[in-house]
Design an enzyme around this catalytic site. Structure first.
Site, PDB file in Angstrom:
ATOM      1  N   MET A  10       0.837  -1.217   0.000  1.00 17.77           N
ATOM      2  CA  MET A  10       0.000   0.000   0.000  1.00 17.77           C
ATOM      3  C   MET A  10       0.871   1.266   0.000  1.00 17.77           C
ATOM      4  SD  MET A  10      -3.168   0.917   2.481  1.00 17.77           S
ATOM      5  CE  MET A  10      -2.232   1.040   3.997  1.00 17.77           C
ATOM      6  N   LEU A  11       1.801   1.363   0.926  1.00 19.57           N
ATOM      7  CA  LEU A  11       2.710   2.521   0.942  1.00 19.57           C
ATOM      8  C   LEU A  11       3.641   2.480  -0.270  1.00 19.57           C
ATOM      9  CD1 LEU A  11       4.105   4.960   2.271  1.00 19.57           C
ATOM     10  CD2 LEU A  11       5.532   3.329   3.538  1.00 19.57           C
ATOM     11  N   ILE A  35      13.099 -10.530   1.680  1.00 21.58           N
ATOM     12  CA  ILE A  35      13.997  -9.851   2.630  1.00 21.58           C
ATOM     13  C   ILE A  35      14.501 -10.774   3.735  1.00 21.58           C
ATOM     14  CG2 ILE A  35      12.975  -7.590   2.134  1.00 21.58           C
ATOM     15  CD1 ILE A  35      11.659  -7.721   4.954  1.00 21.58           C
ATOM     16  N   THR A  99       5.991   1.627  13.478  1.00 20.78           N
ATOM     17  CA  THR A  99       4.566   1.742  13.810  1.00 20.78           C
ATOM     18  C   THR A  99       4.307   2.319  15.201  1.00 20.78           C
ATOM     19  OG1 THR A  99       2.585   0.398  14.211  1.00 20.78           O
ATOM     20  CG2 THR A  99       4.660  -0.680  14.574  1.00 20.78           C
ATOM     21  N   TYR A 123       2.589  -8.159  16.616  1.00 21.18           N
ATOM     22  CA  TYR A 123       2.993  -7.273  15.517  1.00 21.18           C
ATOM     23  C   TYR A 123       3.904  -6.162  16.035  1.00 21.18           C
ATOM     24  CZ  TYR A 123       2.505  -3.513  12.041  1.00 21.18           C
ATOM     25  OH  TYR A 123       2.754  -2.491  11.160  1.00 21.18           O
TER      26      TYR A 123
HETATM   27  N1  NAP Z   1      -1.046  -0.354   7.341  1.00 19.41           N
HETATM   28  C1  NAP Z   1      -0.987   0.342   8.472  1.00 19.41           C
HETATM   29  O1  NAP Z   1      -2.006   0.771   9.040  1.00 19.41           O
HETATM   30  C2  NAP Z   1       0.357   0.645   9.103  1.00 19.41           C
HETATM   31  C3  NAP Z   1       0.386   1.342  10.313  1.00 19.41           C
HETATM   32  C4  NAP Z   1       1.618   1.633  10.891  1.00 19.41           C
HETATM   33  C5  NAP Z   1       2.785   1.235  10.259  1.00 19.41           C
HETATM   34  N2  NAP Z   1       2.726   0.540   9.099  1.00 19.41           N
HETATM   35  C6  NAP Z   1       3.989   0.136   8.460  1.00 19.41           C
HETATM   36  O2  NAP Z   1       4.061   0.793   7.201  1.00 19.41           O
HETATM   37  C7  NAP Z   1       4.797  -0.018   6.270  1.00 19.41           C
HETATM   38  C8  NAP Z   1       3.986  -0.183   4.999  1.00 19.41           C
HETATM   39  O3  NAP Z   1       2.760  -0.854   5.330  1.00 19.41           O
HETATM   40  P1  NAP Z   1       1.703  -1.250   4.211  1.00 19.41           P
HETATM   41  O4  NAP Z   1       0.369  -1.236   4.879  1.00 19.41           O
HETATM   42  O5  NAP Z   1       1.948  -0.469   2.972  1.00 19.41           O
HETATM   43  O6  NAP Z   1       2.127  -2.781   3.974  1.00 19.41           O
HETATM   44  P2  NAP Z   1       1.553  -3.809   2.900  1.00 19.41           P
HETATM   45  O7  NAP Z   1       0.510  -3.177   2.049  1.00 19.41           O
HETATM   46  O8  NAP Z   1       1.231  -5.062   3.647  1.00 19.41           O
HETATM   47  O9  NAP Z   1       2.805  -4.064   1.963  1.00 19.41           O
HETATM   48  C9  NAP Z   1       3.919  -4.781   2.370  1.00 19.41           C
HETATM   49  C10 NAP Z   1       4.584  -5.364   1.133  1.00 19.41           C
HETATM   50  O10 NAP Z   1       5.722  -6.123   1.581  1.00 19.41           O
HETATM   51  C11 NAP Z   1       5.706  -7.361   0.882  1.00 19.41           C
HETATM   52  N3  NAP Z   1       6.420  -8.393   1.635  1.00 19.41           N
HETATM   53  C12 NAP Z   1       5.946  -9.159   2.660  1.00 19.41           C
HETATM   54  N4  NAP Z   1       6.870 -10.031   3.051  1.00 19.41           N
HETATM   55  C13 NAP Z   1       7.961  -9.833   2.267  1.00 19.41           C
HETATM   56  C14 NAP Z   1       9.226 -10.450   2.186  1.00 19.41           C
HETATM   57  N5  NAP Z   1       9.573 -11.476   2.977  1.00 19.41           N
HETATM   58  N6  NAP Z   1      10.110 -10.008   1.248  1.00 19.41           N
HETATM   59  C15 NAP Z   1       9.778  -8.984   0.421  1.00 19.41           C
HETATM   60  N7  NAP Z   1       8.575  -8.365   0.449  1.00 19.41           N
HETATM   61  C16 NAP Z   1       7.665  -8.792   1.358  1.00 19.41           C
HETATM   62  C17 NAP Z   1       4.231  -7.676   0.771  1.00 19.41           C
HETATM   63  O11 NAP Z   1       4.014  -8.681  -0.191  1.00 19.41           O
HETATM   64  P3  NAP Z   1       2.727  -9.676   0.039  1.00 19.41           P
HETATM   65  O12 NAP Z   1       1.519  -8.799  -0.016  1.00 19.41           O
HETATM   66  O13 NAP Z   1       2.864 -10.626  -1.102  1.00 19.41           O
HETATM   67  O14 NAP Z   1       2.932 -10.305   1.384  1.00 19.41           O
HETATM   68  C18 NAP Z   1       3.684  -6.311   0.354  1.00 19.41           C
HETATM   69  O15 NAP Z   1       3.780  -6.090  -1.036  1.00 19.41           O
HETATM   70  C19 NAP Z   1       5.106  -1.314   7.019  1.00 19.41           C
HETATM   71  O16 NAP Z   1       6.391  -1.219   7.587  1.00 19.41           O
HETATM   72  C20 NAP Z   1       4.088  -1.350   8.139  1.00 19.41           C
HETATM   73  O17 NAP Z   1       4.539  -2.092   9.243  1.00 19.41           O
HETATM   74  C21 NAP Z   1       1.551   0.237   8.491  1.00 19.41           C
END
Ligand code: NAP
Length: 314
Positions: A10-11, A35, A99, A123
């Site tokens: 998403m980000l 990773i 987070t 988490y």
């Molecule tokens: N979403 C929230 O509300 C929130 C809040 C606070 C902080 N954050 C942080 O913000 C950041 C971005 O979050 P987001 O919501 O954009 O995350 P996201 O949509 O879940 O995207 C994460 C990406 O990382 C990929 N990924 C997962 N495991 C992997 C691996 N082993 N090697 C390489 N790529 C891998 C995922 O692929 P798959 O989809 O195929 O697994 C996905 O494309 C993260 O660090 C998250 O912890 C998010």
């Protein structure tokens, strides 16, 4: 060269959009460059010689992490540490995303970067481990803690609310957790500015939109602003419920508003109020849907004399 890891998340998708028009060379990777596999990371880095590495990849399913903590730790902890080691080895600076869930939520004023962390759930523990491993392996790191993210791609609260509000007559939303909804565009923009600035000091920074609300308050604003743009019909009753009445029993911080003074001073910026960011996000959705609506309207007038019905289940 900027290396964006997690470019299809998403980000990551939002950041890729900004990088595309940013004028600096960049390369993206996602799950195909795992990773948790240090050799794959080293190989990718050798081929692209990055001077900045942004880690937007993560294990983000908060409820599932309770049952799969080892897997979540391998990605959010070990994976982040692997990236940090590669960044240090090739002399790149690293931006790690963390987070608000590293805090226990017992605070009563916006959390400062140096406040003690005490994650409540799996988490948060795995993300806290990631922070520590990044700090240890790559001195030239910038850790950006964010919260309550939503954006155009991926599962998120705004998308879920828009769908449910169009389908249901009532919705129960948690009203005893306070935080700040944050548009991916806000965070992606801060990442772009951090890279362009070049001189932001290593350390932890908090980045969310401004203001605060509860999930229930967020839902009400989504409903108001989305209905005003014709994205959903009115009429769904959005009722407040306590976390204890909500089906998910995963512990979440009751209060996780973050102080953003440090990043705003470092980059000389003012972050937007969360309502303004939500409005801009809904404007984008409305602009994207407009051609569909025009198409549907044309189709309907050609196919049938019956007006479309809004079907909502109670
Ligand atoms: N979403 C929230 O509300 C929130 C809040 C606070 C902080 N954050 C942080 O913000 C950041 C971005 O979050 P987001 O919501 O954009 O995350 P996201 O949509 O879940 O995207 C994460 C990406 O990382 C990929 N990924 C997962 N495991 C992997 C691996 N082993 N090697 C390489 N790529 C891998 C995922 O692929 P798959 O989809 O195929 O697994 C996905 O494309 C993260 O660090 C998250 O912890 C998010």
């Amino acid at each position: 060269m900027i290396w964006l890891i997690g470019c299809r998340g998403m980000l990551g998708t939002e950041l890729a959009r900004l990088l595309e028009s940013g004028g600096r060379p960049w390369v993206g990777s996602d799950i195909e460059c795992d990773i948790t596999d240090p050799a794959a990371l080293r190989d990718f880095a050798a081929r692209h010689t990055p001077d900045w590495i942004v880690n937007a990849s993560a294990y983000t399913n908060v409820d599932k992490a309770e049952r799969e903590e080892a897997r979540a730790l391998a990605i959010n902890g070990g994976g982040a540490g692997n990236i940090a080691a590669v960044a240090a080895a090739c002399g790149a600076r690293m931006i790690q995303i963390s987070t608000d869930y590293v805090f226990d939520g017992r605070g009563t004023r916006p959390y400062l970067e140096d406040d003690p962390i005490a994650p409540l759930g799996a988490y948060g523990r795995t993300k806290a481990a990631g922070e520590a491993l990044v700090r240890a392996a790559c001195p030239d790191h910038v850790i950006l803690r964010t919260a309550w993210l939503y954006g155009r791609n991926g599962k998120n609260f705004v998308a879920t609310m828009l769908k449910l509000m169009a389908e249901r007559m009532t919705l129960d939303v948690v009203s005893d957790q306070r935080g700040t909804p944050t548009w991916t565009h806000t965070l992606a923009d801060v990442i772009m500015r951090t890279i362009a600035h070049g001189g932001v000091r290593p350390g932890v920074y908090h980045v969310t939109d401004e203001g605060e609300t509860t999930w229930h308050g967020f839902a009400l604003e989504i409903q108001r602003a989305a209905a005003a743009r014709g994205l959903i019909p009115g009429g769904c009753a959005v009722r407040p419920v306590l976390s204890s009445q909500y089906p998910s029993k995963t512990p979440r911080p009751a209060y996780s508003v973050l102080s953003k003074a440090r990043i705003q001073a470092a980059l000389n910026i003012r972050l937007s109020d969360w309502r303004a960011s939500l409005a801009a996000h809904l404007d984008e959705i409305a602009a994207e849907r407009r051609p569909d609506l025009t198409e549907q309207k044309t189709q309907r007038s050609e196919d049938s004399h019956e007006p479309a019905k809004n079907v909502r289940r109670p």
